[in-house]
Write a protein that holds these residues in place. Structure first.
Motif, PDB file in Angstrom:
ATOM      1  N   ASP A 124       5.847  72.692 -50.781  1.00 30.88           N
ATOM      2  CA  ASP A 124       6.065  73.198 -51.653  1.00 30.88           C
ATOM      3  C   ASP A 124       5.162  73.311 -52.906  1.00 30.88           C
ATOM      4  OD1 ASP A 124       6.757  70.341 -52.766  1.00 30.88           O
ATOM      5  OD2 ASP A 124       7.975  71.399 -54.355  1.00 30.88           O
ATOM      6  N   LEU A 125       4.370  72.202 -53.709  1.00 28.08           N
ATOM      7  CA  LEU A 125       3.171  72.979 -54.897  1.00 28.08           C
ATOM      8  C   LEU A 125       2.558  73.633 -54.377  1.00 28.08           C
ATOM      9  CD1 LEU A 125       2.196  72.456 -57.754  1.00 28.08           C
ATOM     10  CD2 LEU A 125       0.916  70.591 -56.921  1.00 28.08           C
ATOM     11  N   VAL A 126       2.059  73.484 -52.832  1.00 26.53           N
ATOM     12  CA  VAL A 126       0.775  74.777 -52.663  1.00 26.53           C
ATOM     13  C   VAL A 126       1.586  74.991 -52.013  1.00 26.53           C
ATOM     14  CG1 VAL A 126      -0.948  74.278 -50.261  1.00 26.53           C
ATOM     15  CG2 VAL A 126      -0.001  71.897 -51.714  1.00 26.53           C
ATOM     16  N   TRP A 127       2.232  75.686 -51.518  1.00 30.02           N
ATOM     17  CA  TRP A 127       3.143  77.141 -51.192  1.00 30.02           C
ATOM     18  C   TRP A 127       2.612  77.965 -52.358  1.00 30.02           C
ATOM     19  CZ3 TRP A 127       2.692  79.286 -46.730  1.00 30.02           C
ATOM     20  CH2 TRP A 127       3.404  80.576 -46.218  1.00 30.02           C
ATOM     21  N   ASN A 128       3.965  77.597 -53.168  1.00 28.93           N
ATOM     22  CA  ASN A 128       4.187  78.008 -54.007  1.00 28.93           C
ATOM     23  C   ASN A 128       2.676  78.290 -55.795  1.00 28.93           C
ATOM     24  OD1 ASN A 128       6.758  78.314 -54.489  1.00 28.93           O
ATOM     25  ND2 ASN A 128       7.280  76.532 -54.363  1.00 28.93           N
ATOM     26  N   LYS A 129       1.343  77.381 -55.292  1.00 24.97           N
ATOM     27  CA  LYS A 129       0.954  77.998 -56.354  1.00 24.97           C
ATOM     28  C   LYS A 129      -0.367  78.591 -55.765  1.00 24.97           C
ATOM     29  CE  LYS A 129       2.225  75.547 -59.827  1.00 24.97           C
ATOM     30  NZ  LYS A 129       2.911  76.270 -61.118  1.00 24.97           N
ATOM     31  N   ILE A 147      -8.521  84.769 -52.976  1.00 27.75           N
ATOM     32  CA  ILE A 147      -7.974  83.962 -51.281  1.00 27.75           C
ATOM     33  C   ILE A 147      -9.337  84.742 -50.221  1.00 27.75           C
ATOM     34  CG2 ILE A 147      -5.887  84.223 -49.967  1.00 27.75           C
ATOM     35  CD1 ILE A 147      -4.146  85.387 -51.839  1.00 27.75           C
ATOM     36  N   ARG A 148      -9.310  83.202 -49.493  1.00 30.20           N
ATOM     37  CA  ARG A 148     -10.605  82.888 -48.373  1.00 30.20           C
ATOM     38  C   ARG A 148      -9.649  83.109 -47.481  1.00 30.20           C
ATOM     39  NH1 ARG A 148     -13.716  78.506 -50.304  1.00 30.20           N
ATOM     40  NH2 ARG A 148     -13.501  78.044 -48.422  1.00 30.20           N
ATOM     41  N   CYS A 149      -9.732  83.843 -46.020  1.00 29.43           N
ATOM     42  CA  CYS A 149      -9.530  83.391 -45.052  1.00 29.43           C
ATOM     43  C   CYS A 149      -9.365  82.264 -44.147  1.00 29.43           C
ATOM     44  CB  CYS A 149     -10.141  84.838 -44.045  1.00 29.43           C
ATOM     45  SG  CYS A 149     -10.062  86.761 -44.044  1.00 29.43           S
ATOM     46  N   SER A 150     -10.310  82.050 -44.485  1.00 30.29           N
ATOM     47  CA  SER A 150      -9.918  80.220 -44.512  1.00 30.29           C
ATOM     48  C   SER A 150      -8.854  79.535 -44.544  1.00 30.29           C
ATOM     49  CB  SER A 150     -11.762  79.092 -44.594  1.00 30.29           C
ATOM     50  OG  SER A 150     -12.335  78.563 -45.430  1.00 30.29           O
ATOM     51  N   SER A 151      -9.235  79.556 -46.225  1.00 24.82           N
ATOM     52  CA  SER A 151      -7.461  78.994 -47.246  1.00 24.82           C
ATOM     53  C   SER A 151      -6.200  79.367 -46.326  1.00 24.82           C
ATOM     54  CB  SER A 151      -7.963  78.524 -48.853  1.00 24.82           C
ATOM     55  OG  SER A 151      -9.037  78.652 -48.259  1.00 24.82           O
ATOM     56  N   LEU A 152      -6.382  80.416 -45.843  1.00 29.38           N
ATOM     57  CA  LEU A 152      -4.946  81.491 -45.852  1.00 29.38           C
ATOM     58  C   LEU A 152      -4.857  80.625 -44.335  1.00 29.38           C
ATOM     59  CD1 LEU A 152      -3.000  83.678 -46.272  1.00 29.38           C
ATOM     60  CD2 LEU A 152      -3.975  85.131 -45.420  1.00 29.38           C
ATOM     61  N   SER A 153      -5.825  81.092 -43.695  1.00 23.08           N
ATOM     62  CA  SER A 153      -5.259  80.576 -41.733  1.00 23.08           C
ATOM     63  C   SER A 153      -4.756  78.953 -42.194  1.00 23.08           C
ATOM     64  CB  SER A 153      -6.230  80.660 -40.875  1.00 23.08           C
ATOM     65  OG  SER A 153      -7.151  79.208 -41.197  1.00 23.08           O
ATOM     66  N   GLN A 154      -5.268  77.763 -42.758  1.00 18.77           N
ATOM     67  CA  GLN A 154      -4.403  76.590 -43.543  1.00 18.77           C
ATOM     68  C   GLN A 154      -3.250  76.609 -44.135  1.00 18.77           C
ATOM     69  OE1 GLN A 154      -6.150  73.449 -44.139  1.00 18.77           O
ATOM     70  NE2 GLN A 154      -5.706  72.219 -45.349  1.00 18.77           N
ATOM     71  N   LEU A 155      -2.926  77.343 -44.608  1.00 19.55           N
ATOM     72  CA  LEU A 155      -1.664  77.811 -45.377  1.00 19.55           C
ATOM     73  C   LEU A 155      -1.355  78.272 -44.697  1.00 19.55           C
ATOM     74  CD1 LEU A 155      -0.364  77.983 -48.691  1.00 19.55           C
ATOM     75  CD2 LEU A 155      -0.558  80.322 -47.530  1.00 19.55           C
ATOM     76  N   LEU A 156      -1.367  79.281 -43.685  1.00 17.37           N
ATOM     77  CA  LEU A 156      -0.539  78.980 -42.702  1.00 17.37           C
ATOM     78  C   LEU A 156       0.642  78.792 -41.755  1.00 17.37           C
ATOM     79  CD1 LEU A 156      -1.201  83.120 -42.781  1.00 17.37           C
ATOM     80  CD2 LEU A 156       0.682  82.716 -44.006  1.00 17.37           C
ATOM     81  N   PHE A 157      -1.390  77.926 -41.301  1.00 13.84           N
ATOM     82  CA  PHE A 157      -0.692  76.794 -39.614  1.00 13.84           C
ATOM     83  C   PHE A 157      -0.722  75.332 -40.195  1.00 13.84           C
ATOM     84  CE2 PHE A 157      -1.674  74.905 -35.620  1.00 13.84           C
ATOM     85  CZ  PHE A 157      -1.307  75.930 -35.023  1.00 13.84           C
ATOM     86  N   GLU A 171       0.493  73.958 -43.756  1.00 19.09           N
ATOM     87  CA  GLU A 171       0.830  73.998 -45.444  1.00 19.09           C
ATOM     88  C   GLU A 171       2.611  74.243 -45.317  1.00 19.09           C
ATOM     89  OE1 GLU A 171       0.458  71.620 -47.234  1.00 19.09           O
ATOM     90  OE2 GLU A 171      -1.557  71.432 -47.166  1.00 19.09           O
ATOM     91  N   CYS A 172       1.942  75.963 -44.229  1.00 17.17           N
ATOM     92  CA  CYS A 172       3.690  76.616 -44.499  1.00 17.17           C
ATOM     93  C   CYS A 172       4.722  75.494 -43.515  1.00 17.17           C
ATOM     94  CB  CYS A 172       3.457  77.875 -43.927  1.00 17.17           C
ATOM     95  SG  CYS A 172       5.141  79.084 -43.545  1.00 17.17           S
ATOM     96  N   ILE A 173       4.084  75.065 -42.269  1.00 17.61           N
ATOM     97  CA  ILE A 173       5.181  74.426 -41.339  1.00 17.61           C
ATOM     98  C   ILE A 173       5.706  73.157 -42.195  1.00 17.61           C
ATOM     99  CG2 ILE A 173       4.994  72.675 -38.670  1.00 17.61           C
ATOM    100  CD1 ILE A 173       3.208  74.862 -38.238  1.00 17.61           C
ATOM    101  N   ASP A 174       4.979  72.790 -42.562  1.00 16.00           N
ATOM    102  CA  ASP A 174       5.222  71.546 -43.619  1.00 16.00           C
ATOM    103  C   ASP A 174       5.709  72.762 -44.725  1.00 16.00           C
ATOM    104  OD1 ASP A 174       4.078  68.396 -43.842  1.00 16.00           O
ATOM    105  OD2 ASP A 174       2.892  68.587 -45.748  1.00 16.00           O
ATOM    106  N   TYR A 175       6.236  72.422 -44.998  1.00 16.58           N
ATOM    107  CA  TYR A 175       6.626  73.365 -46.592  1.00 16.58           C
ATOM    108  C   TYR A 175       8.226  73.712 -45.825  1.00 16.58           C
ATOM    109  CZ  TYR A 175       8.975  76.651 -49.621  1.00 16.58           C
ATOM    110  OH  TYR A 175       9.624  77.638 -50.367  1.00 16.58           O
ATOM    111  N   LEU A 176       7.802  74.484 -44.678  1.00 24.28           N
ATOM    112  CA  LEU A 176       8.914  74.728 -44.183  1.00 24.28           C
ATOM    113  C   LEU A 176      10.437  73.570 -43.721  1.00 24.28           C
ATOM    114  CD1 LEU A 176       8.463  77.874 -42.185  1.00 24.28           C
ATOM    115  CD2 LEU A 176      10.355  77.707 -44.522  1.00 24.28           C
ATOM    116  N   PHE A 177       9.506  71.944 -43.221  1.00 19.55           N
ATOM    117  CA  PHE A 177      10.038  71.593 -41.837  1.00 19.55           C
ATOM    118  C   PHE A 177      10.711  70.692 -43.016  1.00 19.55           C
ATOM    119  CE2 PHE A 177      10.074  66.791 -41.669  1.00 19.55           C
ATOM    120  CZ  PHE A 177      10.331  66.528 -40.687  1.00 19.55           C
ATOM    121  N   HIS A 178       9.863  70.638 -44.608  1.00 17.00           N
ATOM    122  CA  HIS A 178      10.896  69.767 -45.715  1.00 17.00           C
ATOM    123  C   HIS A 178      11.889  69.951 -46.495  1.00 17.00           C
ATOM    124  CE1 HIS A 178       7.311  67.046 -45.065  1.00 17.00           C
ATOM    125  NE2 HIS A 178       7.835  66.123 -45.130  1.00 17.00           N
TER     126      HIS A 178
END
Length: 172
Positions: free
Chosen positions: A100-105, A112-122, A124-131
């Motif tokens: 949640d911290l990673v997603w919100n911050k 915003i770098r593309c390489s970071s955005l892909s990790q966030l979406l693929f 961190e987003c899954i981890d965030y939604l699961f929790h």
């Protein structure tokens, strides 16, 4: 006192084996993200999804057996995604996770770098939604000490550190 039994993986095994106050009931195979050399790879992670799902099913089988052997009052997890045995038995479930911290911050960081955005979406987003939807309570530690507070199903706390941290020398 509390009777604490563990199922762990990775460096948790070596850490908890050295502490006599904990009984290790079993060991999970760690779920690994795909890599390309020393970097995370979204493509290789996507290719590994079938293997990850098989591991999660094995985790659920192991967890089911452990819950039959040891009837806990609460289950606390850290990066365990095989949740169905806990939910089936209506055992309160606390998860350690700060996606949640990673997603919100994330979007406050510039540029915003593309390489970071892909990790966030693929990842961190899954981890965030699961929790966000499955555990009963999520303990979400923050690096900076702060006053603990509840935010919905999240309990925001200061850092969680291993025994001996206070004895470390300051980093120069």
């Amino acid at each position: 006192g509390h009777d604490v039994r563990l199922m762990t993986s990775g460096n948790g095994v070596s850490y908890f084996e050295q502490r006599e106050q904990f009984e290790i009931l079993g060991q999970f195979d760690a779920i690994q993200y795909g890599r390309d050399g020393d970097r995370l790879s979204i493509l290789n992670t996507a290719r590994a999804i079938p293997k990850m799902l098989k591991k999660i099913k094995r985790h659920e089988d192991q967890l089911e057996a452990a819950l039959q052997q040891f009837k806990p009052d609460v289950v606390v997890t850290d990066s365990v995604y095989g949740y169905r045995p806990v939910k089936r038995q209506s055992i309160p479930w606390v998860a350690l996770n700060n996606a949640d911290l990673v997603w919100n911050k994330f979007f406050r960081c510039q540029p915003i770098r593309c390489s970071s955005l892909s990790q966030l979406l693929f990842v961190e987003c899954i981890d965030y939604l699961f929790h966000k939807f499955f555990p009963d309570l999520v303990l979400s530690p923050r690096f900076l000490p702060m006053e603990p507070e509840y935010r919905g199903r999240y309990f925001i706390s200061g850092p969680i550190v291993r025994e001996g941290y206070d004895q470390m020398d300051a980093i120069e």
